[in-house]
Design a protein around this motif. Structure first.
Motif, short mmCIF file in Angstrom:
data_model
loop_
_atom_site.label_atom_id
_atom_site.label_comp_id
_atom_site.label_asym_id
_atom_site.label_seq_id
_atom_site.Cartn_x
_atom_site.Cartn_y
_atom_site.Cartn_z
N ASP A 1 -11.81 3.86 -6.98
CA ASP A 1 -12.05 5.18 -6.40
C ASP A 1 -11.78 6.23 -7.48
O ASP A 1 -11.00 5.99 -8.39
CB ASP A 1 -11.08 5.43 -5.23
N PRO A 2 -12.39 7.40 -7.35
CA PRO A 2 -12.06 8.48 -8.28
C PRO A 2 -10.59 8.88 -8.12
O PRO A 2 -10.00 8.69 -7.06
CB PRO A 2 -12.97 9.63 -7.87
N LEU A 3 -10.03 9.40 -9.17
CA LEU A 3 -8.62 9.79 -9.17
C LEU A 3 -8.28 10.70 -7.99
O LEU A 3 -7.20 10.58 -7.40
CB LEU A 3 -8.29 10.49 -10.49
N VAL A 4 -9.21 11.56 -7.61
CA VAL A 4 -8.95 12.50 -6.52
C VAL A 4 -8.66 11.78 -5.19
O VAL A 4 -7.96 12.30 -4.34
CB VAL A 4 -10.10 13.52 -6.39
N ARG A 5 -9.17 10.56 -5.02
CA ARG A 5 -8.90 9.79 -3.78
C ARG A 5 -7.47 9.26 -3.75
O ARG A 5 -6.93 9.01 -2.68
CB ARG A 5 -9.89 8.62 -3.66
N ALA A 6 -6.86 9.06 -4.91
CA ALA A 6 -5.48 8.58 -4.97
C ALA A 6 -4.48 9.73 -4.96
O ALA A 6 -3.30 9.51 -4.68
CB ALA A 6 -5.28 7.74 -6.23
N LEU A 7 -4.94 10.92 -5.23
CA LEU A 7 -4.04 12.07 -5.37
C LEU A 7 -3.22 12.38 -4.11
O LEU A 7 -2.01 12.60 -4.22
CB LEU A 7 -4.83 13.29 -5.82
N PRO A 8 -3.80 12.39 -2.91
CA PRO A 8 -2.98 12.68 -1.73
C PRO A 8 -1.82 11.70 -1.56
O PRO A 8 -0.69 12.11 -1.26
CB PRO A 8 -3.96 12.58 -0.56
N ALA A 9 -2.07 10.42 -1.78
CA ALA A 9 -1.00 9.43 -1.65
C ALA A 9 0.07 9.68 -2.70
O ALA A 9 1.28 9.58 -2.41
CB ALA A 9 -1.56 8.02 -1.78
N LEU B 1 2.13 12.71 -1.66
CA LEU B 1 3.03 12.36 -0.56
C LEU B 1 4.19 11.50 -1.06
O LEU B 1 5.33 11.68 -0.59
CB LEU B 1 2.26 11.64 0.55
N ALA B 2 3.93 10.60 -1.99
CA ALA B 2 5.02 9.79 -2.56
C ALA B 2 6.04 10.69 -3.26
O ALA B 2 7.25 10.54 -3.07
CB ALA B 2 4.46 8.76 -3.55
N LEU B 3 5.55 11.64 -4.05
CA LEU B 3 6.46 12.55 -4.74
C LEU B 3 7.21 13.46 -3.77
O LEU B 3 8.39 13.77 -3.99
CB LEU B 3 5.68 13.40 -5.76
N THR B 4 6.57 13.85 -2.70
CA THR B 4 7.24 14.67 -1.69
C THR B 4 8.34 13.89 -1.01
O THR B 4 9.44 14.41 -0.78
CB THR B 4 6.22 15.19 -0.66
N VAL C 1 -2.09 3.10 -5.77
CA VAL C 1 -2.49 1.97 -6.62
C VAL C 1 -3.73 1.29 -6.04
O VAL C 1 -4.67 0.95 -6.77
CB VAL C 1 -1.33 0.97 -6.79
N VAL C 2 -3.75 1.09 -4.72
CA VAL C 2 -4.92 0.46 -4.09
C VAL C 2 -6.17 1.29 -4.36
O VAL C 2 -7.23 0.75 -4.69
CB VAL C 2 -4.69 0.27 -2.57
N HIS C 3 -6.06 2.61 -4.22
CA HIS C 3 -7.23 3.46 -4.48
C HIS C 3 -7.67 3.36 -5.94
O HIS C 3 -8.87 3.29 -6.22
CB HIS C 3 -6.92 4.92 -4.13
N LEU C 4 -6.73 3.35 -6.85
CA LEU C 4 -7.08 3.29 -8.27
C LEU C 4 -7.65 1.93 -8.66
O LEU C 4 -8.55 1.86 -9.50
CB LEU C 4 -5.85 3.62 -9.13
N ARG C 5 -7.15 0.87 -8.05
CA ARG C 5 -7.65 -0.47 -8.37
C ARG C 5 -9.00 -0.74 -7.71
O ARG C 5 -9.71 -1.65 -8.11
CB ARG C 5 -6.64 -1.52 -7.93
N LEU D 1 7.42 4.35 -1.35
CA LEU D 1 6.88 3.05 -1.80
C LEU D 1 5.52 2.77 -1.18
O LEU D 1 4.60 2.30 -1.85
CB LEU D 1 7.87 1.93 -1.46
N LEU D 2 5.38 3.08 0.10
CA LEU D 2 4.12 2.87 0.79
C LEU D 2 3.00 3.72 0.17
O LEU D 2 1.89 3.24 -0.06
CB LEU D 2 4.28 3.20 2.28
N MET D 3 3.31 4.97 -0.12
CA MET D 3 2.30 5.86 -0.70
C MET D 3 2.00 5.52 -2.15
O MET D 3 0.87 5.69 -2.62
CB MET D 3 2.73 7.33 -0.57
N THR D 4 2.99 5.01 -2.87
CA THR D 4 2.74 4.55 -4.24
C THR D 4 1.76 3.37 -4.20
O THR D 4 0.80 3.32 -4.98
CB THR D 4 4.05 4.14 -4.93
#
Length: 117
Positions: free
Chosen positions: A91-99, A102-105, A84-88, A77-80
């Protein structure tokens, strides 16, 4: 306890402990990241504390499955929210990708834990 559970718990713990500690300590890189996202240092420290608590929960989850599942769900939930914060923030999509990864992991860890329990 399967090898997959142990591996996922170890990987997530090794990611979240140092990141959480860096946020709590407000190291320069983390202060810059907080400022970039428009977050106060205090809120960023709270995020770091939640990351560290989740990492500890994953370690405890090796002995108690419900604690590990709760920690993994909390981290997911925290990483999701982080993605969202990065996308809103535009930021480019690549900045949200690590979070997002990690959420999926964390979800994978919870799924494996529940599936074998």
């Amino acid at each position: 306890m399967t090898a997959a559970q142990i591996a996922l718990a170890v990987v997530l713990t090794l990611v979240f402990l140092p990141l959480g500690a860096a946020k709590i300590a407000a190291v320069p890189f983390m202060r810059q990241a907080a400022a970039h996202l428009g977050m106060s240092p205090g809120l960023y420290r709270v995020v770091g504390a939640l990351e560290m608590a989740g990492a500890v929960g994953l370690v405890l989850g090796l002995a108690s499955a419900p604690i590990g599942v709760a920690a993994a769900i909390g981290l997911a939930l925290l990483m999701t929210a982080a993605a969202v914060v990065h996308l809103r923030h535009p930021d480019p999509l690549v900045r949200a990708l690590p979070a997002a990864v990690l959420a999926l992991t964390a979800v994978a860890y919870a799924g494996v834990e529940i599936g074998t329990g």
